[in-house]
Structure formats: structure tokens, C-alpha cells
Scaffold this motif. Structure first.
Motif, PDB file in Angstrom:
ATOM      1  N   LEU A 180       0.805  -1.215   0.000  1.00  0.00           N
ATOM      2  CA  LEU A 180       0.000   0.000   0.000  1.00  0.00           C
ATOM      3  C   LEU A 180       0.842   1.270   0.000  1.00  0.00           C
ATOM      4  N   LEU A 181       2.067   1.192   0.399  1.00  0.00           N
ATOM      5  CA  LEU A 181       2.945   2.360   0.364  1.00  0.00           C
ATOM      6  C   LEU A 181       3.551   2.560  -1.023  1.00  0.00           C
ATOM      7  N   LEU A 182       3.627   1.503  -1.801  1.00  0.00           N
ATOM      8  CA  LEU A 182       4.243   1.588  -3.124  1.00  0.00           C
ATOM      9  C   LEU A 182       3.402   2.418  -4.093  1.00  0.00           C
ATOM     10  N   VAL A 183       2.096   2.314  -4.018  1.00  0.00           N
ATOM     11  CA  VAL A 183       1.223   3.012  -4.964  1.00  0.00           C
ATOM     12  C   VAL A 183       1.332   4.537  -4.828  1.00  0.00           C
ATOM     13  N   GLN A 220       9.545   0.297  -8.832  1.00  0.00           N
ATOM     14  CA  GLN A 220       8.809  -0.953  -8.728  1.00  0.00           C
ATOM     15  C   GLN A 220       9.711  -2.169  -8.896  1.00  0.00           C
ATOM     16  N   GLY A 221      10.754  -2.049  -9.708  1.00  0.00           N
ATOM     17  CA  GLY A 221      11.726  -3.136  -9.820  1.00  0.00           C
ATOM     18  C   GLY A 221      12.488  -3.333  -8.517  1.00  0.00           C
ATOM     19  N   GLY A 222      12.870  -2.232  -7.894  1.00  0.00           N
ATOM     20  CA  GLY A 222      13.527  -2.325  -6.585  1.00  0.00           C
ATOM     21  C   GLY A 222      12.608  -2.908  -5.537  1.00  0.00           C
ATOM     22  N   TYR A 223      11.321  -2.590  -5.625  1.00  0.00           N
ATOM     23  CA  TYR A 223      10.342  -3.177  -4.704  1.00  0.00           C
ATOM     24  C   TYR A 223      10.316  -4.694  -4.851  1.00  0.00           C
ATOM     25  N   MET A 224      10.323  -5.166  -6.075  1.00  0.00           N
ATOM     26  CA  MET A 224      10.310  -6.618  -6.302  1.00  0.00           C
ATOM     27  C   MET A 224      11.590  -7.274  -5.786  1.00  0.00           C
ATOM     28  N   ILE A 225      12.713  -6.616  -5.953  1.00  0.00           N
ATOM     29  CA  ILE A 225      13.974  -7.146  -5.427  1.00  0.00           C
ATOM     30  C   ILE A 225      13.910  -7.210  -3.902  1.00  0.00           C
ATOM     31  N   GLY A 226      13.428  -6.149  -3.279  1.00  0.00           N
ATOM     32  CA  GLY A 226      13.292  -6.139  -1.824  1.00  0.00           C
ATOM     33  C   GLY A 226      12.296  -7.160  -1.330  1.00  0.00           C
ATOM     34  N   LEU A 227      11.214  -7.335  -2.079  1.00  0.00           N
ATOM     35  CA  LEU A 227      10.182  -8.292  -1.693  1.00  0.00           C
ATOM     36  C   LEU A 227      10.710  -9.716  -1.740  1.00  0.00           C
ATOM     37  N   THR A 228      11.486 -10.030  -2.747  1.00  0.00           N
ATOM     38  CA  THR A 228      12.026 -11.382  -2.857  1.00  0.00           C
ATOM     39  C   THR A 228      13.186 -11.631  -1.896  1.00  0.00           C
ATOM     40  N   SER A 229      13.798 -10.579  -1.385  1.00  0.00           N
ATOM     41  CA  SER A 229      14.913 -10.772  -0.456  1.00  0.00           C
ATOM     42  C   SER A 229      14.474 -10.757   1.002  1.00  0.00           C
ATOM     43  N   ARG A 230      13.187 -10.615   1.274  1.00  0.00           N
ATOM     44  CA  ARG A 230      12.714 -10.612   2.666  1.00  0.00           C
ATOM     45  C   ARG A 230      13.095 -11.887   3.404  1.00  0.00           C
TER      46      ARG A 230
END
Length: 80
Positions: free
Chosen positions: A21-24, A60-70
Motif C-alpha cells: 500500500l505504500l508503493l502506490v 517498482q523493480g527495486g520493490y520486487m527485489i526487496g520483496l524477494t529478499s525478505r
């Protein structure tokens, strides 16, 4: 180039520590700020669109990288 790297790092931080919700609104703010900066510098329409698209995609690409590295970060923090 610096804006691309900064947007990617901010996106990775958001992906690791915050939810979707913070990404949008952050993406919308990035689009508005990049568009205003490009238009104020007198860029062409194609230059303005590129100046808007690159940081939004990097965020958004950085978000996906961060999401997969959780999971990786959670594992390494439990070992300490």
C-alpha cells in the motif's frame, strides 16, 4: 543514472520493510515529481515520458527485489 539507482534503492527498502500500500502513492509521487522536473527543464514530450517512466519502473523493480529478499534477510538476522 543517479535517479535510477536512488529509485531502485528506495523500492528495495519499501519491499523489505513496508507493504504494497505504500508503493502506490510513492509511485504516483515519483511520477508527478519527475514529470514536473522534466517539464520545467523544457524537455520534449518523449523526453518527459522517459523521465517519468524510468524512475517509476526502477522504483517498482527495486520493490520486487526487496520483496524477494525478505526471506533471505530474515534468515540472516536470526543467526545473529
Amino acid at each position: 543514472m543517479e535517479l535510477f539507482v536512488a529509485a531502485c534503492l528506495v523500492g528495495a527498502f519499501i519491499g523489505v520493510y513496508c507493504n504494497f500500500l505504500l508503493l502506490v502513492p510513492l509511485t504516483l509521487a515519483t511520477v508527478v515529481a519527475s514529470g514536473a522536473a522534466a517539464a520545467s527543464q523544457g524537455q520534449t514530450i518523449s523526453g518527459t515520458l522517459l523521465a517519468i517512466l524510468v524512475p517509476a519502473v526502477a522504483l517498482q523493480g527495486g520493490y520486487m527485489i526487496g520483496l524477494t529478499s525478505r526471506e533471505l534477510l530474515n534468515r540472516s538476522s536470526k543467526r545473529i
